[in-house]
Motif scaffolding. Structure first.
Motif, PDB file in Angstrom:
ATOM      1  N   SER A   1       3.190 -13.319  25.496  1.00 14.76           N
ATOM      2  CA  SER A   1       3.577 -14.432  24.624  1.00 14.76           C
ATOM      3  C   SER A   1       2.735 -14.992  24.004  1.00 14.76           C
ATOM      4  CB  SER A   1       4.010 -15.433  25.713  1.00 14.76           C
ATOM      5  OG  SER A   1       4.916 -15.189  26.681  1.00 14.76           O
ATOM      6  N   ILE A   2       1.618 -14.792  23.971  1.00 15.52           N
ATOM      7  CA  ILE A   2       0.286 -15.482  23.185  1.00 15.52           C
ATOM      8  C   ILE A   2       0.143 -14.574  22.038  1.00 15.52           C
ATOM      9  CG2 ILE A   2      -1.900 -16.154  22.795  1.00 15.52           C
ATOM     10  CD1 ILE A   2      -2.247 -16.581  25.764  1.00 15.52           C
ATOM     11  N   ILE A   3       0.464 -13.336  22.106  1.00 14.86           N
ATOM     12  CA  ILE A   3       0.360 -12.488  20.902  1.00 14.86           C
ATOM     13  C   ILE A   3       1.561 -12.491  19.976  1.00 14.86           C
ATOM     14  CG2 ILE A   3       0.447 -10.067  20.180  1.00 14.86           C
ATOM     15  CD1 ILE A   3      -1.079  -9.188  22.946  1.00 14.86           C
TER      16      ILE A   3
ATOM     17  N   ASP B   1       3.342  -2.904  25.998  1.00 11.81           N
ATOM     18  CA  ASP B   1       4.807  -2.871  25.388  1.00 11.81           C
ATOM     19  C   ASP B   1       4.754  -3.797  24.116  1.00 11.81           C
ATOM     20  OD1 ASP B   1       4.846  -5.189  26.716  1.00 11.81           O
ATOM     21  OD2 ASP B   1       6.467  -4.738  28.108  1.00 11.81           O
ATOM     22  N   ILE B   2       3.489  -4.185  23.499  1.00  7.60           N
ATOM     23  CA  ILE B   2       3.401  -4.746  22.449  1.00  7.60           C
ATOM     24  C   ILE B   2       2.052  -4.458  21.625  1.00  7.60           C
ATOM     25  CG2 ILE B   2       1.919  -6.594  23.378  1.00  7.60           C
ATOM     26  CD1 ILE B   2       3.543  -8.810  21.640  1.00  7.60           C
ATOM     27  N   SER B   3       2.252  -4.424  20.300  1.00  2.00           N
ATOM     28  CA  SER B   3       1.270  -3.752  19.592  1.00  2.00           C
ATOM     29  C   SER B   3       0.242  -4.615  19.090  1.00  2.00           C
ATOM     30  CB  SER B   3       2.047  -2.822  18.459  1.00  2.00           C
ATOM     31  OG  SER B   3       2.551  -3.865  17.669  1.00  2.00           O
ATOM     32  N   VAL B   4      -1.216  -4.479  18.857  1.00  2.00           N
ATOM     33  CA  VAL B   4      -2.131  -5.101  18.379  1.00  2.00           C
ATOM     34  C   VAL B   4      -2.852  -3.968  17.308  1.00  2.00           C
ATOM     35  CG1 VAL B   4      -2.041  -6.843  19.911  1.00  2.00           C
ATOM     36  CG2 VAL B   4      -3.599  -4.960  20.249  1.00  2.00           C
ATOM     37  N   GLU B   5      -3.849  -4.499  16.653  1.00  2.00           N
ATOM     38  CA  GLU B   5      -4.763  -3.845  15.865  1.00  2.00           C
ATOM     39  C   GLU B   5      -5.577  -3.013  16.684  1.00  2.00           C
ATOM     40  OE1 GLU B   5      -4.479  -2.811  12.487  1.00  2.00           O
ATOM     41  OE2 GLU B   5      -2.624  -3.897  12.659  1.00  2.00           O
ATOM     42  N   GLY B   6      -6.286  -3.563  17.516  1.00  3.03           N
ATOM     43  CA  GLY B   6      -7.173  -2.782  18.298  1.00  3.03           C
ATOM     44  C   GLY B   6      -7.485  -3.595  19.846  1.00  3.03           C
ATOM     45  N   PHE B   7      -8.051  -3.002  20.813  1.00  2.83           N
ATOM     46  CA  PHE B   7      -8.476  -3.763  21.997  1.00  2.83           C
ATOM     47  C   PHE B   7      -9.943  -3.461  22.364  1.00  2.83           C
ATOM     48  CE2 PHE B   7      -8.705  -2.743  26.607  1.00  2.83           C
ATOM     49  CZ  PHE B   7      -8.360  -4.193  26.895  1.00  2.83           C
TER      50      PHE B   7
ATOM     51  N   ILE C   1      -4.925   2.680  30.038  1.00  2.10           N
ATOM     52  CA  ILE C   1      -5.497   2.823  28.689  1.00  2.10           C
ATOM     53  C   ILE C   1      -5.258   4.125  27.808  1.00  2.10           C
ATOM     54  CG2 ILE C   1      -7.784   4.249  29.159  1.00  2.10           C
ATOM     55  CD1 ILE C   1      -9.269   1.917  27.600  1.00  2.10           C
ATOM     56  N   LYS C   2      -4.657   5.075  28.491  1.00  6.33           N
ATOM     57  CA  LYS C   2      -4.386   6.152  27.816  1.00  6.33           C
ATOM     58  C   LYS C   2      -3.119   5.843  26.723  1.00  6.33           C
ATOM     59  CE  LYS C   2      -5.338   9.392  31.611  1.00  6.33           C
ATOM     60  NZ  LYS C   2      -5.094  10.490  32.646  1.00  6.33           N
ATOM     61  N   LYS C   3      -2.274   4.911  27.220  1.00 11.02           N
ATOM     62  CA  LYS C   3      -0.804   4.469  26.464  1.00 11.02           C
ATOM     63  C   LYS C   3      -1.232   3.553  25.366  1.00 11.02           C
ATOM     64  CE  LYS C   3       1.292   5.380  31.040  1.00 11.02           C
ATOM     65  NZ  LYS C   3       2.276   5.026  32.058  1.00 11.02           N
ATOM     66  N   ILE C   4      -2.454   3.021  25.311  1.00 13.13           N
ATOM     67  CA  ILE C   4      -2.387   2.018  24.244  1.00 13.13           C
ATOM     68  C   ILE C   4      -2.521   2.721  22.790  1.00 13.13           C
ATOM     69  CG2 ILE C   4      -4.175   0.491  23.184  1.00 13.13           C
ATOM     70  CD1 ILE C   4      -3.135  -0.358  25.805  1.00 13.13           C
ATOM     71  N   ASN C   5      -1.599   2.321  21.909  1.00 13.26           N
ATOM     72  CA  ASN C   5      -1.544   2.826  20.450  1.00 13.26           C
ATOM     73  C   ASN C   5      -2.328   2.093  19.813  1.00 13.26           C
ATOM     74  OD1 ASN C   5       0.369   4.915  21.253  1.00 13.26           O
ATOM     75  ND2 ASN C   5       1.808   3.076  21.561  1.00 13.26           N
ATOM     76  N   ALA C   6      -3.626   2.011  19.789  1.00 12.95           N
ATOM     77  CA  ALA C   6      -4.665   1.358  18.867  1.00 12.95           C
ATOM     78  C   ALA C   6      -5.912   1.652  19.426  1.00 12.95           C
ATOM     79  CB  ALA C   6      -4.464  -0.353  19.181  1.00 12.95           C
ATOM     80  N   PRO C   7      -7.017   1.546  18.326  1.00 16.09           N
ATOM     81  CA  PRO C   7      -8.466   1.821  18.648  1.00 16.09           C
ATOM     82  C   PRO C   7      -8.746   0.850  19.922  1.00 16.09           C
ATOM     83  CG  PRO C   7      -7.972   1.527  16.270  1.00 16.09           C
ATOM     84  CD  PRO C   7      -6.729   0.949  16.881  1.00 16.09           C
ATOM     85  N   VAL C   8      -9.658   1.487  20.618  1.00 20.92           N
ATOM     86  CA  VAL C   8     -10.194   0.963  21.791  1.00 20.92           C
ATOM     87  C   VAL C   8     -11.679   0.936  21.692  1.00 20.92           C
ATOM     88  CG1 VAL C   8     -10.354   0.758  24.395  1.00 20.92           C
ATOM     89  CG2 VAL C   8      -8.206   1.278  23.129  1.00 20.92           C
ATOM     90  N   LEU C   9     -12.323  -0.327  22.107  1.00 16.67           N
ATOM     91  CA  LEU C   9     -13.625  -0.480  22.170  1.00 16.67           C
ATOM     92  C   LEU C   9     -14.112  -0.646  23.771  1.00 16.67           C
ATOM     93  CD1 LEU C   9     -16.681  -0.416  21.213  1.00 16.67           C
ATOM     94  CD2 LEU C   9     -16.325  -2.791  20.685  1.00 16.67           C
ATOM     95  N   VAL C  10     -14.907   0.038  24.330  1.00 13.00           N
ATOM     96  CA  VAL C  10     -15.187  -0.157  25.696  1.00 13.00           C
ATOM     97  C   VAL C  10     -16.640  -0.745  25.600  1.00 13.00           C
ATOM     98  CG1 VAL C  10     -15.643   0.588  28.158  1.00 13.00           C
ATOM     99  CG2 VAL C  10     -13.556   1.440  26.868  1.00 13.00           C
ATOM    100  N   VAL C  11     -17.027  -1.805  26.212  1.00 16.17           N
ATOM    101  CA  VAL C  11     -18.452  -2.383  26.123  1.00 16.17           C
ATOM    102  C   VAL C  11     -18.869  -2.659  27.472  1.00 16.17           C
ATOM    103  CG1 VAL C  11     -19.811  -4.203  25.235  1.00 16.17           C
ATOM    104  CG2 VAL C  11     -18.038  -3.508  23.874  1.00 16.17           C
TER     105      VAL C  11
END
Length: 317
Positions: free
Chosen positions: A123-125, A154-160, A234-244
């Motif tokens: 909802s915030i996105i 089930d919602i898209s963003v530019e990156g996670f 995480i396999k299903k995320i359709n965006a670049p991902v950074l793990v820190v």
């Protein structure tokens, strides 16, 4: 001479005005959901139009939008937000339902699930998209990483960005954390309860000494939490991902970060030397690490800020 004095005064006044101009624009928001208003703070750099925005999700327990709990003040997420805004990235922080200023009369711990948190994040996105933010990123800290992963199914963003997020399901993490601290007999009782909750079964007869962790009102949340495997999500995320991951994290170890980052094709892993779970730099040992959880004056790790900033700016349009 008089003209020179006037020019000097004008320059001094202009410099003073510029020095007083705020670098941040801070808006306190009430994001209306179907059953409550979520308290949130949107912070934007004042000298740029349409910056990328990072939605920051706090970790487990009664952690508020600043990264603080009632008995543990460290300002970790506030400092992360301030640092990102200084780097021309807007942020939105929020108190999760039932926490901080997002408390509401009908709140019941027994009704809370991690799916409910994830729905709130979606909802915030949607709110940010309605406000015409073109580049939206999600930063999940600790349990906030899992909440973000569930929301982004089930919602898209530019990156996670996952910061100190687990790769295993939460029941596995709890076993890893508790086993070294408990006697074999005590741990066996804990393991039976965890396995039962993992299988979706409420435990009715919890030993009194374990009630704080497994009280009846929190079991629905634990059941909902344990069913998710972050490495699968995480396999299903359709965006670049950074793990820190920080090398001084005493709550989530490097193995978890490796598992999470290794599970997707578009992931990068950043291991930050001497950073602990609450994003602070620890040069010494365990005592310094634990004390940092209640040192609000201690700044966050600068490499973390640079790493997240570079990731967001690299993928922003």
């Amino acid at each position: 001479m008089r003209k020179a004095i006037i020019i000097t005064l004008v320059v001094l006044i202009s410099s003073f005005v510029m020095a007083q101009k705020p670098l941040f624009k801070v808006d306190t928001l009430s994001i209306e959901l179907s059953d409550l208003s979520l308290h949130a703070v949107l912070t934007k750099p004042s000298n740029i139009d349409n910056p990328p925005v990072a939605l920051i999700i706090a970790g487990s327990g009664p952690t508020d939008l600043n990264g603080n709990q009632p008995m543990m003040q460290n300002n970790s997420l506030k400092y992360l937000s301030d640092a990102l805004v200084e780097n021309q990235i807007a942020t939105l922080r929020f108190d999760k339902r039932g926490i901080g200023k997002s408390v509401y009369p009908a709140f019941s711990e027994a009704d809370l699930t991690i799916d409910r948190y994830a729905k709130d994040v979606r909802s915030i996105i949607e709110y940010l998209k309605e406000k015409q933010f073109a580049n939206i990123y999600v930063i999940g800290h600790s349990e906030g990483s899992l909440i973000g992963l569930i929301a982004l199914q089930d919602i898209s963003v530019e990156g996670f960005v996952s910061v100190a997020g687990a790769g295993n399901s939460a029941d596995v993490i709890l076993k890893k954390q508790l086993k070294p601290k408990l006697s074999a007999e005590y741990f066996e009782s804990v393991e039976i309860i965890l396995d039962s909750l993992k299988n979706g079964h409420v435990v009715k007869n919890v030993p009194p000494q374990l009630n704080a962790l497994f009280r009846a009102s929190v079991q629905p949340y634990l059941i909902s939490w344990f069913k998710y495997n972050p490495a699968e999500l995480i396999k299903k995320i359709n965006a670049p991902v950074l793990v820190v991951q920080g090398t001084k994290d005493i709550q989530v170890d490097d193995e978890e970060a490796q598992l999470l980052a290794g599970a997707c094709n578009n992931c990068s892993l950043a291991e930050i030397e001497n950073m602990n779970h609450i994003l602070k730099t620890i040069e010494g040992g365990m005592q310094e690490n634990i004390q940092s959880y209640s040192k609000p004056s201690l700044e966050i790790n600068k490499v973390l800020v640079d790493t997240i900033t570079a990731f967001i700016k690299n993928y922003s349009k």
